[in-house]
Design an enzyme around this catalytic site. Structure first.
Site, PDB file in Angstrom:
ATOM      1  CE1 TYR A  18      -3.160  -2.975   0.770  1.00 15.85           C
ATOM      2  CE2 TYR A  18      -1.921  -3.345   2.632  1.00 15.85           C
ATOM      3  CZ  TYR A  18      -2.746  -3.741   1.793  1.00 15.85           C
ATOM      4  OH  TYR A  18      -3.597  -4.991   1.974  1.00 15.85           O
ATOM      5  CE1 TYR A 138      -7.158  -6.466   3.116  1.00 12.50           C
ATOM      6  CE2 TYR A 138      -6.389  -7.838   4.564  1.00 12.50           C
ATOM      7  CZ  TYR A 138      -6.081  -7.302   3.408  1.00 12.50           C
ATOM      8  OH  TYR A 138      -5.199  -7.448   2.558  1.00 12.50           O
ATOM      9  CG  ASP A 247     -10.469 -14.408   6.529  1.00 14.02           C
ATOM     10  OD1 ASP A 247      -9.353 -14.847   6.920  1.00 14.02           O
ATOM     11  OD2 ASP A 247     -10.361 -13.354   5.834  1.00 14.02           O
ATOM     12  CE  LYS A 276      -2.165 -11.138   8.124  1.00 18.33           C
ATOM     13  NZ  LYS A 276      -3.739 -10.769   7.622  1.00 18.33           N
TER      14      LYS A 276
HETATM   15  C1  LIG Z   1      -3.999 -10.783   6.183  1.00 14.67           C
HETATM   16  C2  LIG Z   1      -5.427 -11.287   5.694  1.00 14.67           C
HETATM   17  C3  LIG Z   1      -5.845 -12.006   4.532  1.00 14.67           C
HETATM   18  C4  LIG Z   1      -4.805 -11.802   3.668  1.00 14.67           C
HETATM   19  O1  LIG Z   1      -3.688 -12.699   3.796  1.00 14.67           O
HETATM   20  P1  LIG Z   1      -2.333 -12.408   2.767  1.00 14.67           P
HETATM   21  O2  LIG Z   1      -1.546 -13.765   3.340  1.00 14.67           O
HETATM   22  O3  LIG Z   1      -1.943 -11.085   3.055  1.00 14.67           O
HETATM   23  O4  LIG Z   1      -2.842 -12.491   1.476  1.00 14.67           O
HETATM   24  C5  LIG Z   1      -7.139 -12.301   4.581  1.00 14.67           C
HETATM   25  N1  LIG Z   1      -7.941 -12.371   5.643  1.00 14.67           N
HETATM   26  C6  LIG Z   1      -7.714 -11.796   6.801  1.00 14.67           C
HETATM   27  C7  LIG Z   1      -8.594 -11.853   7.962  1.00 14.67           C
HETATM   28  C8  LIG Z   1      -6.362 -11.252   6.984  1.00 14.67           C
HETATM   29  O5  LIG Z   1      -6.060 -10.806   8.188  1.00 14.67           O
END
Ligand SMILES: *Cc1c(COP(=O)(O)O)cnc(C)c1O
Length: 423
Positions: A18, A138, A247, A276
């Site tokens: 970004y 997000y 997610d 992550k």
């Molecule tokens: C960081 C994140 C993503 C994306 O993961 P990347 O490995 O950066 O592509 C998707 N969903 C959530 C909730 C996140 O925190």
């Protein structure tokens, strides 16, 4: 290369997350990362209060994780996953299935890809294509993931006409976690529960799935919402024959005080994304898991990255999850949570501070106005701490291994930065 050369060449050739092509503030070159500390090329040491974006839960340069990568590297770095398999993937798949109660695992190469796969699974499974989510979310930066990010704070305005249009419920009230200086957490908001029910009922016929970050909305605003809303979404999904996608890329593996965000609500999703912290912050890997029933209904899943199930990443992910299993992470996260609640209370009520909130090993200072990132970063780096504020947020999610003194330094840096907001 010396620090100046690194900074100059970096600015000339590399994009950062970004960031503008030639950002006003150059990136800081890092030469080593050890435990909770980053060493900069100019010799400064900083405590990594970000866990390198939720990932390095055990700290950096961990001998067990390094050994897992080295051992695997001596056997093979990679083989294609089409028609071939290997022990690191099998072990990781078995472990993830055991941890989540979801039988079928797709190993993807990043969180965003895991979300794309989850969306594909839902579409292939149901034959419908729209999703319902909540504002303030997000889910990643690829197109499918972007389309369910917050429509205002996210990137929708840059890509109108390209992104599919999904159904957005209002942002969940931020009524969970501890807010120093504010009344104790409220009960769930009945009006919001009703809003979810009526919105799902109205669109049920066209929806494939509901996708949300369970309990913690991360990069969309670092807000904590009542588990009752997640429970309601689970009930609504069942009632209307929709899938629930959790997610857990930010919330997974203990960060919120429970193993998964869904555990706060006692619900099991049909599809779950993790990423992550999966590899302990060492290599890029994520996963999309689903129930046996969903897998059965999908049949042939149309996705297959070149580096799917990379053996190095799978081996280190398995080692990281084994390490998590061994470490007293619940007590560690509790200890961090208590310290954040106590320490960040000093910032609550300070001029320019809108709210302070804490859940698990996540501490947030929300400001009235957008933060001046460079200025705030100067203050926290002056305290020997690495944080990366964005928007109205100065926040920390330190490694679980962060000791009391380092944690105190992070808190001190945050409260000092908050004290400069009105100056
Ligand atoms: C960081 C994140 C993503 C994306 O993961 P990347 O490995 O950066 O592509 C998707 N969903 C959530 C909730 C996140 O925190």
């Amino acid at each position: 290369m010396d620090a100046e050369t690194l900074r100059d060449l970096d600015r000339r050739h590399l994009w950062h997350p970004y960031a503008a092509a030639s950002p006003a503030v150059a990136a800081h070159p890092v030469t080593r990362a050890e435990g909770v500390r980053l060493t900069l090329a100019d010799g400064r040491e900083l405590i990594d209060g970000m866990s390198s974006w939720w990932a390095a839960i055990h700290g950096h340069n961990h001998p067990r994780l390094n050994a897992a990568i080295r051992d695997q590297l001596d056997r093979m770095a990679h083989v294609m996953f089409g028609g071939l398999t290997h022990e690191p993937a099998v072990r990781l798949g078995q472990r993830l299935a055991r941890m989540t109660g979801l039988q079928k695992v797709f190993l993807a190469d990043s969180g965003s890809v895991a979300v794309e796969v989850a969306i594909k699974m839902a579409i292939q499974c149901t034959g419908r294509s729209r999703l319902l989510t909540v504002k303030g979310g997000y889910h990643g930066d690829t197109f499918g993931a972007m389309s369910v990010c917050d429509p205002v704070n996210g990137m929708h305005h840059l890509f109108t006409g390209v992104l599919p249009s999904h159904v957005f419920a209002d942002r969940p009230p931020g009524d969970y976690g501890t807010r120093p200086g504010a009344p104790a957490a409220q009960a769930a908001d009945q009006a919001y529960l009703d809003h979810l029910s009526s919105l799902v009922a109205r669109h049920a016929g066209e929806l494939a799935a509901i996708i949300v970050e369970p309990v913690v909305q991360g990069a969309g605003g670092m807000r904590f919402y009542h588990p009752a809303y997640l429970r309601r979404l689970r009930e609504l999904a069942d009632e209307h024959g929709l899938l629930l996608i959790a997610d857990e890329i930010a919330t997974g593996f203990g960060r919120t005080g429970e193993l998964f965000g869904c555990d706060h609500a006692g619900v099991r999703p049909d599809i779950m994304c993790v990423g992550k912290a999966l590899t302990g912050g060492s290599l890029t890997m994520a996963a999309t898991l689903c129930t046996a029933e969903v897998a059965e209904r999908i049949g042939v899943l149309m996705h297959g990255p070149t580096f799917m199930a990379n053996p190095l990443a799978a081996a280190v992910a398995d080692a990281s999850l084994a390490l998590l299993d061994e470490r007293p992470w619940r007590e560690e996260v509790k200890r961090i949570e208590s310290a954040l609640v106590e320490g960040l209370a000093a910032a609550a009520g300070a001029p320019g501070v809108k709210q302070v909130r804490v859940l698990g090993a996540i501490g947030v200072i929300e400001t009235d106005d957008p933060v001046d990132v460079a200025r705030i970063q100067d203050v926290v780096m002056g305290h020997g701490v690495w944080l990366r504020p964005f928007g109205h947020l100065l926040y920390t999610m330190p490694p679980y291994s962060t000791g009391p003194d380092d944690l105190a330094a992070i808190i001190e840096a945050m409260t000092a930065a908050a004290a400069t907001l009105s100056t």
